[in-house]
Design a protein around this motif. Structure first.
Motif, PDB file in Angstrom:
ATOM      1  N   SER A 407       0.823  -1.210   0.000  1.00 32.28           N
ATOM      2  CA  SER A 407       0.000   0.000   0.000  1.00 32.28           C
ATOM      3  C   SER A 407       0.855   1.258   0.000  1.00 32.28           C
ATOM      4  CB  SER A 407      -0.922  -0.001   1.219  1.00 32.28           C
ATOM      5  OG  SER A 407      -1.876  -1.036   1.138  1.00 32.28           O
ATOM      6  N   ALA A 408       1.941   1.226   0.765  1.00 32.35           N
ATOM      7  CA  ALA A 408       2.830   2.385   0.817  1.00 32.35           C
ATOM      8  C   ALA A 408       3.458   2.658  -0.542  1.00 32.35           C
ATOM      9  CB  ALA A 408       3.914   2.170   1.865  1.00 32.35           C
ATOM     10  N   GLU A 409       3.879   1.603  -1.223  1.00 30.92           N
ATOM     11  CA  GLU A 409       4.485   1.777  -2.549  1.00 30.92           C
ATOM     12  C   GLU A 409       3.467   2.356  -3.528  1.00 30.92           C
ATOM     13  OE1 GLU A 409       7.052   1.751  -5.834  1.00 30.92           O
ATOM     14  OE2 GLU A 409       7.414   1.733  -3.662  1.00 30.92           O
ATOM     15  N   SER A 410       2.239   1.868  -3.464  1.00 33.90           N
ATOM     16  CA  SER A 410       1.194   2.388  -4.344  1.00 33.90           C
ATOM     17  C   SER A 410       0.927   3.863  -4.043  1.00 33.90           C
ATOM     18  CB  SER A 410      -0.092   1.573  -4.164  1.00 33.90           C
ATOM     19  OG  SER A 410      -1.120   2.065  -4.982  1.00 33.90           O
ATOM     20  N   TYR A 411       0.884   4.197  -2.770  1.00 29.14           N
ATOM     21  CA  TYR A 411       0.645   5.581  -2.360  1.00 29.14           C
ATOM     22  C   TYR A 411       1.769   6.488  -2.834  1.00 29.14           C
ATOM     23  CZ  TYR A 411      -0.706   9.450   0.757  1.00 29.14           C
ATOM     24  OH  TYR A 411      -1.082  10.661   1.252  1.00 29.14           O
ATOM     25  N   LEU A 412       3.012   6.032  -2.673  1.00 26.77           N
ATOM     26  CA  LEU A 412       4.165   6.840  -3.071  1.00 26.77           C
ATOM     27  C   LEU A 412       4.256   6.993  -4.588  1.00 26.77           C
ATOM     28  CD1 LEU A 412       6.717   5.398  -0.515  1.00 26.77           C
ATOM     29  CD2 LEU A 412       5.897   7.766  -0.596  1.00 26.77           C
ATOM     30  N   ARG A 413       3.826   6.000  -5.320  1.00 27.55           N
ATOM     31  CA  ARG A 413       3.792   6.114  -6.774  1.00 27.55           C
ATOM     32  C   ARG A 413       2.747   7.153  -7.202  1.00 27.55           C
ATOM     33  NH1 ARG A 413       6.210   2.244  -9.920  1.00 27.55           N
ATOM     34  NH2 ARG A 413       4.632   2.470 -11.526  1.00 27.55           N
ATOM     35  N   GLU A 414       1.663   7.232  -6.451  1.00 27.82           N
ATOM     36  CA  GLU A 414       0.657   8.259  -6.736  1.00 27.82           C
ATOM     37  C   GLU A 414       1.230   9.646  -6.442  1.00 27.82           C
ATOM     38  OE1 GLU A 414      -2.819   9.939  -8.029  1.00 27.82           O
ATOM     39  OE2 GLU A 414      -2.315   7.802  -8.121  1.00 27.82           O
ATOM     40  N   TYR A 415       1.870   9.773  -5.276  1.00 25.30           N
ATOM     41  CA  TYR A 415       2.484  11.059  -4.902  1.00 25.30           C
ATOM     42  C   TYR A 415       3.980  10.994  -5.211  1.00 25.30           C
ATOM     43  CZ  TYR A 415      -1.972  12.032  -2.787  1.00 25.30           C
ATOM     44  OH  TYR A 415      -3.314  12.247  -2.605  1.00 25.30           O
ATOM     45  N   THR A 506     -21.051   1.813  -8.915  1.00 31.25           N
ATOM     46  CA  THR A 506     -20.545   0.785  -8.012  1.00 31.25           C
ATOM     47  C   THR A 506     -19.063   1.019  -7.714  1.00 31.25           C
ATOM     48  OG1 THR A 506     -19.836  -0.683  -9.802  1.00 31.25           O
ATOM     49  CG2 THR A 506     -22.129  -0.888  -9.035  1.00 31.25           C
ATOM     50  N   ARG A 507     -18.582   0.311  -6.730  1.00 38.25           N
ATOM     51  CA  ARG A 507     -17.166   0.412  -6.380  1.00 38.25           C
ATOM     52  C   ARG A 507     -16.290   0.001  -7.557  1.00 38.25           C
ATOM     53  NH1 ARG A 507     -12.880  -2.525  -4.649  1.00 38.25           N
ATOM     54  NH2 ARG A 507     -11.525  -1.564  -3.068  1.00 38.25           N
ATOM     55  N   GLU A 508     -16.661  -1.077  -8.237  1.00 35.36           N
ATOM     56  CA  GLU A 508     -15.869  -1.560  -9.371  1.00 35.36           C
ATOM     57  C   GLU A 508     -15.824  -0.520 -10.498  1.00 35.36           C
ATOM     58  OE1 GLU A 508     -18.211  -3.274  -7.761  1.00 35.36           O
ATOM     59  OE2 GLU A 508     -16.794  -4.583  -6.691  1.00 35.36           O
ATOM     60  N   GLN A 509     -16.964   0.112 -10.780  1.00 33.40           N
ATOM     61  CA  GLN A 509     -17.001   1.149 -11.814  1.00 33.40           C
ATOM     62  C   GLN A 509     -16.163   2.360 -11.407  1.00 33.40           C
ATOM     63  OE1 GLN A 509     -21.276   1.543 -11.823  1.00 33.40           O
ATOM     64  NE2 GLN A 509     -21.507   0.404 -13.751  1.00 33.40           N
ATOM     65  N   ALA A 510     -16.216   2.711 -10.130  1.00 34.93           N
ATOM     66  CA  ALA A 510     -15.443   3.856  -9.645  1.00 34.93           C
ATOM     67  C   ALA A 510     -13.946   3.589  -9.751  1.00 34.93           C
ATOM     68  CB  ALA A 510     -15.820   4.162  -8.196  1.00 34.93           C
ATOM     69  N   ILE A 511     -13.523   2.405  -9.356  1.00 37.87           N
ATOM     70  CA  ILE A 511     -12.102   2.051  -9.432  1.00 37.87           C
ATOM     71  C   ILE A 511     -11.635   2.049 -10.882  1.00 37.87           C
ATOM     72  CG2 ILE A 511     -10.410   0.222  -9.018  1.00 37.87           C
ATOM     73  CD1 ILE A 511     -11.278   1.606  -6.466  1.00 37.87           C
ATOM     74  N   ASP A 512     -12.478   1.562 -11.784  1.00 38.79           N
ATOM     75  CA  ASP A 512     -12.121   1.552 -13.208  1.00 38.79           C
ATOM     76  C   ASP A 512     -11.951   2.972 -13.737  1.00 38.79           C
ATOM     77  OD1 ASP A 512     -11.963   0.050 -15.882  1.00 38.79           O
ATOM     78  OD2 ASP A 512     -13.587   1.479 -16.262  1.00 38.79           O
ATOM     79  N   LEU A 513     -12.864   3.858 -13.373  1.00 39.45           N
ATOM     80  CA  LEU A 513     -12.764   5.260 -13.799  1.00 39.45           C
ATOM     81  C   LEU A 513     -11.456   5.865 -13.316  1.00 39.45           C
ATOM     82  CD1 LEU A 513     -13.973   8.002 -14.856  1.00 39.45           C
ATOM     83  CD2 LEU A 513     -14.923   8.273 -12.545  1.00 39.45           C
ATOM     84  N   MET A 514     -11.139   5.650 -12.063  1.00 37.72           N
ATOM     85  CA  MET A 514      -9.965   6.299 -11.478  1.00 37.72           C
ATOM     86  C   MET A 514      -8.648   5.707 -11.964  1.00 37.72           C
ATOM     87  SD  MET A 514     -11.204   7.138  -7.571  1.00 37.72           S
ATOM     88  CE  MET A 514     -12.070   5.594  -7.259  1.00 37.72           C
ATOM     89  N   THR A 515      -8.598   4.406 -12.143  1.00 36.11           N
ATOM     90  CA  THR A 515      -7.320   3.779 -12.530  1.00 36.11           C
ATOM     91  C   THR A 515      -7.092   3.778 -14.033  1.00 36.11           C
ATOM     92  OG1 THR A 515      -8.386   1.592 -12.483  1.00 36.11           O
ATOM     93  CG2 THR A 515      -7.233   2.310 -10.483  1.00 36.11           C
ATOM     94  N   MET A 522      -3.821   2.280  -7.396  1.00 41.17           N
ATOM     95  CA  MET A 522      -4.903   1.593  -6.708  1.00 41.17           C
ATOM     96  C   MET A 522      -5.130   2.135  -5.303  1.00 41.17           C
ATOM     97  SD  MET A 522      -7.350  -0.532  -6.840  1.00 41.17           S
ATOM     98  CE  MET A 522      -7.017  -1.450  -8.358  1.00 41.17           C
ATOM     99  N   ALA A 523      -4.055   2.448  -4.574  1.00 42.09           N
ATOM    100  CA  ALA A 523      -4.214   2.969  -3.207  1.00 42.09           C
ATOM    101  C   ALA A 523      -4.988   4.283  -3.214  1.00 42.09           C
ATOM    102  CB  ALA A 523      -2.846   3.153  -2.550  1.00 42.09           C
ATOM    103  N   GLU A 524      -4.679   5.153  -4.174  1.00 43.36           N
ATOM    104  CA  GLU A 524      -5.385   6.428  -4.276  1.00 43.36           C
ATOM    105  C   GLU A 524      -6.844   6.198  -4.655  1.00 43.36           C
ATOM    106  OE1 GLU A 524      -6.397  10.386  -4.338  1.00 43.36           O
ATOM    107  OE2 GLU A 524      -4.613   9.429  -3.502  1.00 43.36           O
ATOM    108  N   ALA A 525      -7.074   5.291  -5.599  1.00 41.97           N
ATOM    109  CA  ALA A 525      -8.444   5.015  -6.041  1.00 41.97           C
ATOM    110  C   ALA A 525      -9.286   4.455  -4.897  1.00 41.97           C
ATOM    111  CB  ALA A 525      -8.422   4.043  -7.216  1.00 41.97           C
TER     112      ALA A 525
END
Length: 589
Positions: A407-415, A506-515, A522-525
């Motif tokens: 999760s930390a790696e995903s977060y740091l890749r976002e920021y 839905t959650r799945e649709q929201a994650i798809d939009l964001m990613t 993924m962590a940000e989404a």
């Protein structure tokens, strides 16, 4: 990262940039003789604010008005009755003024008070979050404000703490009586955040009292109330844990508020002059435009980073390039420290380019987000109110200690290396920190106190693009690509919030939009999905305010031609407090 106290004072960095106090343009209230109607309204507005604090003592505390610091309001039926009586009385008093008879500045204050009163009444009678949102009940903030800020002698502040402690048991008892048919998501948030209360009602506070100059009688009263308050918090946490388990087993109220309530809340909160649906449709068009700009940059950079053909699907190609670039980021243990290191560079750039006058005497403190505030956003600003202009502004940055490695790696890749710079522009300089300092300087308390969230967030988003346009980052295409990714997130915040709360996304649709369409990690989404389930409308404020401010600036540039000065535009715009942009537009014209 060590859980040590982190107060990275940046006063020295600010002081080194300028030798003068901020000299922002202000409303020339003393230059024009007020009409009887305007003078009468001015008197009313001051009376209104003073009366408001009597029924909202914690709001007064956050605003820097300390007359009622010792009062912890019990959120029971009686308090709601008093609030409604206050609203009805003030609405009646407001009818004595004809808006068209007031000067333009007072007319805008009239509209702000009118909107505030209507919004307060709607919140109590129609929206009724006091029934279904357990997370609004938390005593930590008020105590933290009193103990962390040096606005008065220690003993005086501790006496307010002692007085405030008396109502903690009744406060939580009233909260439990109020809560009916809550959502699971807000119950879970309440459970987590109320556990953080003990970071404020702590042994450190008890020691502070023991070592103080309070009398033995006062210290004994503190000890008695302190133990009762801690017991009350423990009881409430246990109750929330049982409630959470029951909701998980048997189902709960949906967090989605639906179209009717959403449009009403949007009108009160955003004050944008358009419907939420219209803003949503505008965001859909801007999303396509930004994706096209990102595709152009991707095409130009592709051969620099890849020796394979670029995919025909432009979104896929952009995502591939962003994924590669995102590996450049700070180490997790250095995240908070890196934020603080970047602030002096932003100060230096703003001063060099003459974008805004910064006040070297208004402290900015970068700190780890207090535990009772965690679980909603990774970075935020806590600013003093207009009564306490010289108090600290806190840049809250949540460390990554409790994240898994993945999760930390995903977060740091976002920021990553580039986006972390954009984040600091947004939250600190010349974004939220700078705007809120200016807001406190507005001669109109109404404009400073009853700030419009879309203007506040819109300014921070506007500064991101403005800084890059002025050459921050030397027009590096990688930085522009990441900026567009960040800006796309702002646009998709509006699409996401409306789609979830109104359209049933839905959650799945929201994650798809964001990613896949906004190129988020993924962590940000996942964090944004959580945030969108816990808040309503607020996510639209970024895009709404940004578009209004940017469009206003472009209109001013076209109107004034060579006479247009960016610094003058910024300081004039900010001089009107945190008013809705549509009102600032009226003032500037």
């Amino acid at each position: 990262m060590k859980k040590t106290k982190l107060a990275l004072m940046l006063v020295a960095a600010l002081a080194g940039t300028s030798a003068c106090q901020m000299n922002s343009p202000q409303e020339p209230t003393n230059l024009v003789k007020q009409t009887p109607a305007t003078q009468g309204f001015s008197d009313f507005s001051l009376q209104f604010i003073d009366s408001l604090w009597t029924i909202s003592p914690t709001w007064a505390l956050y605003s820097g008005y300390h007359k009622y610091d010792g009062q912890l309001q019990i959120p029971d039926r009686q308090s709601r009755f008093e609030q409604l009586a206050f609203i009805d009385k003030q609405q009646q008093l407001l009818t004595q003024f004809e808006p068209d008879s007031l000067d333009v500045k007072s007319r805008i204050d009239y509209r702000l008070i009118e909107n505030l009163l209507a919004s307060m009444k709607w919140e109590i009678e129609t929206y009724r979050a006091w029934q279904w949102n357990p997370s609004i009940y938390n005593v930590a903030g008020g105590f933290a404000q009193i103990t962390n800020e040096d606005f008065a002698p220690l003993e005086e502040r501790l006496r307010s703490v002692i007085s405030r402690l008396e109502n903690v048991p009744a406060y939580y008892a009233a909260a439990r009586d109020n809560i009916q048919n809550p959502t699971l998501e807000h119950t879970q948030l309440a459970l987590g955040q109320n556990k953080g209360v003990f970071s404020i009602l702590s042994e450190e506070l008890a020691k502070q009292v023991a070592d103080s100059k309070l009398s033995q009688t006062e210290k004994a009263l503190f000890s008695e109330r302190f133990e009762l308050a801690k017991d009350a918090v423990e009881m409430h946490i246990d109750w929330l844990a049982q409630l959470t388990a029951n909701l998980e087993k048997n189902g709960a109220k949906s967090f989605r508020i639906g179209e009717a309530l959403y449009e009403q809340k949007f009108a009160y909160d955003i004050q944008a002059g358009m419907t939420a649906k219209a803003l949503y449709q505008k965001a859909l068009k801007d999303k396509a435009n930004v994706q096209a700009e990102m595709a152009k940059i991707t095409k130009d950079l592709w051969s620099k980073y890849f020796d394979t053909p670029m995919p025909k699907d432009t979104n896929q190609a952009t995502k591939q390039l962003i994924d590669l670039l995102s590996s450049k980021h700070v180490k997790r243990e250095n995240f908070v420290d890196e934020v603080s290191k970047q602030i002096p560079e932003l100060i230096k750039f703003v001063e060099k380019k003459k974008l805004l006058t910064l006040d070297p005497y208004k402290p900015l403190v970068v700190r780890e987000t207090p535990e009772y505030m965690r679980g909603f956003a990774g970075a935020s600003i806590s600013a003093p109110g207009p009564y306490e202009k010289h108090g600290n502004t806190y840049y809250n940055v949540t460390p990554l200690d409790e994240m898994t490695a993945e999760s930390a790696e995903s977060y740091l890749r976002e920021y990553n290396h580039w986006i972390l710079q954009v984040l600091n522009i947004h939250e600190a300089i010349p974004g939220h920190y700078s705007q809120l300092v200016y807001s406190n300087e507005s001669p109109s308390l109404v404009k400073s106190l009853f700030g419009n969230g879309a203007m506040v967030e819109g300014w921070a988003v506007y500064t991101e693009r403005m800084m890059l346009e002025e050459g921050y980052g030397d027009f590096e295409p990688e930085l522009w690509l990441m900026y567009y990714k960040w800006n796309l997130r702002v646009i998709c915040n509006t699409i996401l919030d409306y789609s979830i709360q109104v359209n049933g996304m839905t959650r799945e649709q929201a994650i798809d939009l964001m990613t896949n369409e906004a190129f988020q990690q993924m962590a940000e989404a996942e964090g944004k999905w959580r945030r969108a389930t816990l808040s309503q409308v607020q996510l639209t404020s970024y895009y709404s305010g940004y578009r209004e401010i940017y469009d206003l600036r472009e209109e001013q540039k076209e109107k004034l031609g060579k006479q247009f000065d960016l610094k003058t535009f910024h300081e004039t715009f900010l001089s009107f407090g945190s008013s809705p942009v549509k009102h600032i537009r009226e003032l500037m014209q």
